[in-house]
Design an enzyme around this catalytic site. Structure first.
Site, mmCIF file in Angstrom:
data_model
loop_
_atom_site.group_PDB
_atom_site.id
_atom_site.type_symbol
_atom_site.label_atom_id
_atom_site.label_comp_id
_atom_site.label_asym_id
_atom_site.label_seq_id
_atom_site.Cartn_x
_atom_site.Cartn_y
_atom_site.Cartn_z
ATOM 1 N N ASP A 155 18.819 -20.836 15.803
ATOM 2 C CA ASP A 155 18.121 -21.970 16.409
ATOM 3 C C ASP A 155 18.288 -23.258 15.600
ATOM 4 O OD1 ASP A 155 16.260 -23.720 17.498
ATOM 5 O OD2 ASP A 155 14.658 -22.239 17.607
ATOM 6 N N SER A 189 17.540 -25.930 20.544
ATOM 7 C CA SER A 189 16.882 -24.808 21.198
ATOM 8 C C SER A 189 16.655 -25.095 22.684
ATOM 9 C CB SER A 189 15.574 -24.486 20.456
ATOM 10 O OG SER A 189 15.150 -23.173 20.724
#
Length: 296
Positions: free
Chosen positions: A154, A40
């Protein structure tokens, strides 16, 4: 001869700006980062560093205010996410281009999650910005990346602190940064405003960015914490990542773990880069001093 470091940069939204301060302090104290992996925001900052464009990225993010951040969020009504991310990626492309990962001067891994096959995906080749876009696709926040038969989101969904990809570098130290550490210090002071703890993207705002009617004030004053649908979802993601992070660190402990307290900055406060960079620098200095003293 410099001490070499494999650097692991965790996921955690705007707190990820602290990764910049971590890198700056490591370099200031003479450490050499020879490998970087991230999930991320860790993948984003790590990619900028591996490509040699961290300074330009830093200059851009510290210039952003609340309005700049809101304007950059290209909202969508599609059910799989709130933000398409095209404006963000266009800004990143202006800064770094879109280099091939295998041609970066520092080995780099961006970690994403394949929802279709329920497994981690390590991007160690291919276009860097494509890897970053997949890694930052926080469920409910950014739209997923659809790639052939995969749905990518993510990396923090399965691995918020991706230590294993850095092991092969055989650095002197593996240093990891956890953006979901236990709260251990007061929240950074901010001016009081009715929007301080709101996401700006959920119940309180229309798509044109205008606040809702004043009649909503009474209900909002009941609780100082955000209660919009997106806020609840992001809080759930952070709780999950905190638990997973502890599991990953226990399974393969790094030589040093820098914990960024989860209460110093909300996931979506992307206008607070200067504070987070400074916090990352200060906490890294503290950990390195302790480490260096223990090795004498």
């Amino acid at each position: 001869m410099k001490t070499t470091v494999s650097l692991v940069l965790g996921s955690g939204g705007a707190r990820g700006y602290s990764h910049i301060g971590v890198i700056e302090e490591l370099e200031r104290r003479g450490y050499e980062i020879i490998c970087v992996a991230g999930s991320s925001m860790g993948a984003l900052v790590g990619g900028m560093y591996a490509a040699g464009r961290l300074e330009e990225y830093k200059d851009w993010v510290i210039s952003l205010n609340r309005i700049d951040v809101f304007r950059m969020m290209d909202l969508t009504l599609r059910g799989e996410g709130t933000i398409r991310g095209k404006r963000l990626m266009a800004n990143l492309r202006d800064i770094v281009g879109n280099p091939l990962i295998e041609e970066l001067p520092i080995p780099y891994t961006a970690v994403a999650t394949d929802l279709t096959h329920q497994k981690e995906i390590w991007f160690q080749n291919g276009l860097m910005l494509d890897a970053i876009r997949a890694s930052i696709a926080v469920p409910g926040f950014f739209t997923p990346v659809f790639e052939e038969e995969r749905v990518l989101v993510d990396g923090g969904v399965l691995n918020p602190i991706p230590i294993i990809p850095t092991v092969a570098a055989h650095a002197d130290l593996i240093i990891a940064v956890d953006l979901n550490a236990e709260a251990c210090q007061p929240r950074i002071a901010m001016p009081e405003t009715r929007y301080l703890d709101r996401s700006g993207f959920s119940d309180e705002w229309h798509l044109d960015g205008a606040p809702q009617a004043e009649d909503d004030k009474e209900q909002e004053c009941v609780s100082p914490k955000a209660t919009g649908r997106l806020d609840v979802l992001l809080n759930a993601v952070e709780v999950m990542q905190e638990s997973l992070g502890k599991y990953k660190v226990a399974g393969y402990p790094p030589d040093m773990l820098i914990g960024i307290p989860k209460d110093v900055c909300s996931f979506y406060e992307f206008h607070r880069a200067t504070e987070m960079i400074q916090l990352g620098r200060e906490l890294t200095e503290k950990h390195l001093i302790a480490l260096e003293q223990s090795m004498r």
